[in-house]
Design an enzyme around this catalytic site. Structure first.
Site, PDB file in Angstrom:
ATOM      1  CG  HIS A 102      -2.251  -8.296  -3.394  1.00 18.94           C
ATOM      2  ND1 HIS A 102      -3.216  -7.936  -2.137  1.00 18.94           N
ATOM      3  CD2 HIS A 102      -3.617  -7.802  -3.833  1.00 18.94           C
ATOM      4  CE1 HIS A 102      -4.680  -8.749  -2.405  1.00 18.94           C
ATOM      5  NE2 HIS A 102      -4.878  -8.844  -3.691  1.00 18.94           N
ATOM      6  CD  GLU A 103      -4.066  -7.741  -7.874  1.00 18.25           C
ATOM      7  OE1 GLU A 103      -4.118  -8.605  -8.289  1.00 18.25           O
ATOM      8  OE2 GLU A 103      -4.912  -6.791  -7.243  1.00 18.25           O
TER       9      GLU A 103
ATOM     10  CG  HIS B 181      -1.550 -19.089  -6.211  1.00 18.96           C
ATOM     11  ND1 HIS B 181      -3.121 -18.561  -5.474  1.00 18.96           N
ATOM     12  CD2 HIS B 181      -1.724 -20.486  -6.024  1.00 18.96           C
ATOM     13  CE1 HIS B 181      -3.324 -19.747  -4.799  1.00 18.96           C
ATOM     14  NE2 HIS B 181      -2.377 -20.196  -5.570  1.00 18.96           N
TER      15      HIS B 181
END
Length: 596
Positions: free
Chosen positions: A387-388, A394
């Site tokens: 997730h991180e 991104h």
């Protein structure tokens, strides 16, 4: 290991390397002084912002100062997060926050001065080739015009910046440093101190008494502070109302959506669509009750493992290699950056004494992103890692493909990349699994992701909407009112069959996101958008991957809704949320079939 390591005892390879931001404290101090000197320079533009040449130079200096400020702020606060009790970095964090307010004050004349020009002059600036690079900035300023105040008022509001951070700062200190939780018994019957980091582990215990004791101890601790925390949360709502009124927005909610240019209907669509899907949630609760073989399901049973004796132990190294394997559909270039992050100390891995709880990805333009974890060797921590790293990649792809001014993506987009990584990891694990027990374990995990990220965050979003509306109508946000509203929502979301324990009415008191108002709905919309992307990537392959990578590289070069639309997901309609709910239903059907 019941004793936490001190920061200095953590091996270097498990600590992030902040030297990539500043090699030394002296380097930080030098940049700090440099920003102070540039603040004098930016003031020299005051009264001159009607000509393209001056506006261009002013914007260039504004970018230079903002970037340095970002670096100073990120470094100081990340150092503070390594050990919240370290007074030297507490002071540095304060110093960076104060400078941030000074910077805001010094630059607060720019927008109002440009916006004091006539509409005709503004349109000329937008069309001026010398300002072509700043066209989007100028258009956005014009959109915001009705909410920008006079020069003197803007300067005054910038000074209020320090005050406006108070509710969040006070809650953070109370929650992370001052609140002391009692000792509770673990599965072996040993007394262990309850901490934020250990709470979920206790709730995941197979022993119902352990779960119940930790649950009650957690909320009894918050209940003792309910008046203070209610006053802090109410102060935050008052702050939002102050800004909304001052800036002439109809409500605090609409003010918070305006920045992202998002219509209020996106927020209400989410709540309405989730309300329609609540029977699925209630069905899942009933399945949970059956699998746990209990007469009635309690709030402390929500994280209990549904599969007997199935514990997935995953070391940090195993987690990294599985994450990498699962992200192969995103292509080689993506995987290379991921590996770079693993190899070059972007990540702060384990819990240590005084370290900030939770997990996040953060950083400053021009340097790679960083990730803070509090890793435990379990499935949840592996999902937190992917997730991180989704956030981190991104940011990396936006930063390397966009100039500083347009690199920052909005929070509305932020949860998409992180959740997409989770969806791909889950897909990978479900496909690989041959053991029905493991499959059941994974399905439960995925269902709980839906429960916590879509249903629960929507419930939080509804809570925020209700308490702001009540305050806007002149009601006092007393601890009783907050608890009553919160308890009512839990009953609605979890259903009549569930024993909604009274203790849960205090949960509002421990949610840090409520100090970053109207933020949590973006987890639910982000999860829905990511579910939609994952479906497209796995079904279409290359074209969908290209669209998705295009989305990651876009930063903030357009409005969030448009960036998503270009990549193939339309969040202005309830469709992506309905799509996510159809995936939830498929998983539920599969789970029910496995239990027959």
């Amino acid at each position: 290991m019941n004793q936490l390591l001190k920061r200095s005892e953590v091996p270097a390879e498990h600590r992030w390397n902040l030297d990539d931001l500043y090699p030394s404290r002296e380097a930080w101090d030098r940049e700090y002084q440099d920003v102070l000197s540039k603040l004098h320079d930016i003031k020299s533009f005051e009264g001159k912002l009607s000509e393209p040449a001056a506006i261009k130079q002013c914007f260039e200096l504004e970018d230079a100062i903002s970037l340095q400020m970002e670096r100073l702020y990120v470094y100081a606060n990340m150092k503070h997060h390594e050990d919240m009790a370290d007074s030297a970095y507490m002071a540095l964090s304060d110093k960076s926050k104060k400078l941030s307010v000074e910077v805001g004050e010094a630059m607060s004349f720019i927008s109002p001065e440009i916006l004091s020009l006539s509409d005709e002059q503004l349109q000329k600036l937008v069309a001026d080739p010398e300002l072509a690079f700043y066209k989007r900035t100028l258009e956005e300023m014009i959109r915001q015009k009705q909410h920008v105040l006079s020069k003197a008022e803007e300067a005054l509001l910038a000074q209020v910046g320090n005050l406006s951070q108070a509710p969040s700062t006070i809650f953070g200190m109370l929650n992370n440093a001052d609140l002391k939780f009692p000792k509770v018994k673990n599965e072996q019957g040993e007394e262990v101190e309850l901490t934020h980091g250990r709470y979920i582990q206790f709730l995941e215990s197979l022993n119902r008494e352990v779960r119940k004791e930790a649950f009650q101890a957690m909320y009894a601790t918050y209940a003792k502070q309910k008046n203070t925390i209610a006053a802090t949360l109410a102060a935050n709502v008052t702050k939002n109302m102050f800004y909304a009124k001052t800036r002439k927005y109809p409500s605090a909610l609409e003010m918070s959506l305006y920045g992202d240019n998002i219509d209020k209907s996106v927020y209400t669509n989410l709540i309405d669509t989730i309300h329609e899907a609540l029977p699925l949630m209630h069905r899942y609760m009933e399945l949970r009750r059956k699998l746990l073989k209990v007469d009635q399901l309690h709030m402390y049973d929500l994280f209990a493992p549904l599969v007997d004796e199935y514990k997935l132990e995953i070391s940090y190294d195993e987690a990294k290699s599985m994450v990498k394997e699962s992200l192969k559909p995103l292509g080689e270039a993506y995987l290379d950056v991921l590996q770079d992050g693993f190899d070059n100390r972007w990540i702060d891995v384990y819990e240590n004494e005084g370290k900030r709880n939770g997990a996040y990805s953060w950083g400053a333009y021009g340097t790679h992103p960083y990730v803070l974890l509090n890793h435990k060797d379990n499935l949840n921590s592996m999902f937190t890692l992917t997730h991180e790293m989704g956030h981190a990649l991104h940011s990396y792809l936006s930063d390397t493909n966009q100039p500083y001014r347009y690199a920052q993506y909005t929070i509305f987009l932020a949860e998409v990349a992180s959740t997409l990584n989770e969806a791909l990891l889950m897909e990978y694990m479900l496909n690989k699994s041959t053991d029905p027990k493991e499959k059941m374990y994974l399905l439960t995990y995925y269902m709980d992701q839906f429960r916590t990220t879509v249903f629960r965050q929507t419930m939080f979003a509804e809570f925020e909407k209700i308490i702001h509306e009540k305050a806007e109508q002149g009601e006092s946000l007393t601890p009783q009112l907050l608890s009553e509203v919160y308890y009512g929502l839990n009953k609605l979301y979890y259903g009549e069959e569930m024993a909604v324990d009274q203790d849960i009415e205090m949960e509002w008191a421990r949610i840090p996101h409520f100090y970053n108002s109207f933020y949590v709905y973006k987890y639910a919309t982000g999860f829905s958008a990511a579910t939609s992307f994952a479906k497209q990537i796995l079904e279409e392959g290359e074209p969908a991957v290209e669209r998705y990578l295009g989305f990651l590289k876009s930063g903030g070069n357009d409005y969030s809704i448009n960036i998503l639309k270009k990549a193939g997901v339309d969040m202005s309609s309830p469709e992506p949320i309905k799509q996510a709910m159809s995936v939830f239903k498929e998983l539920l059907d599969e789970m029910e079939a496995l239990t027959k």
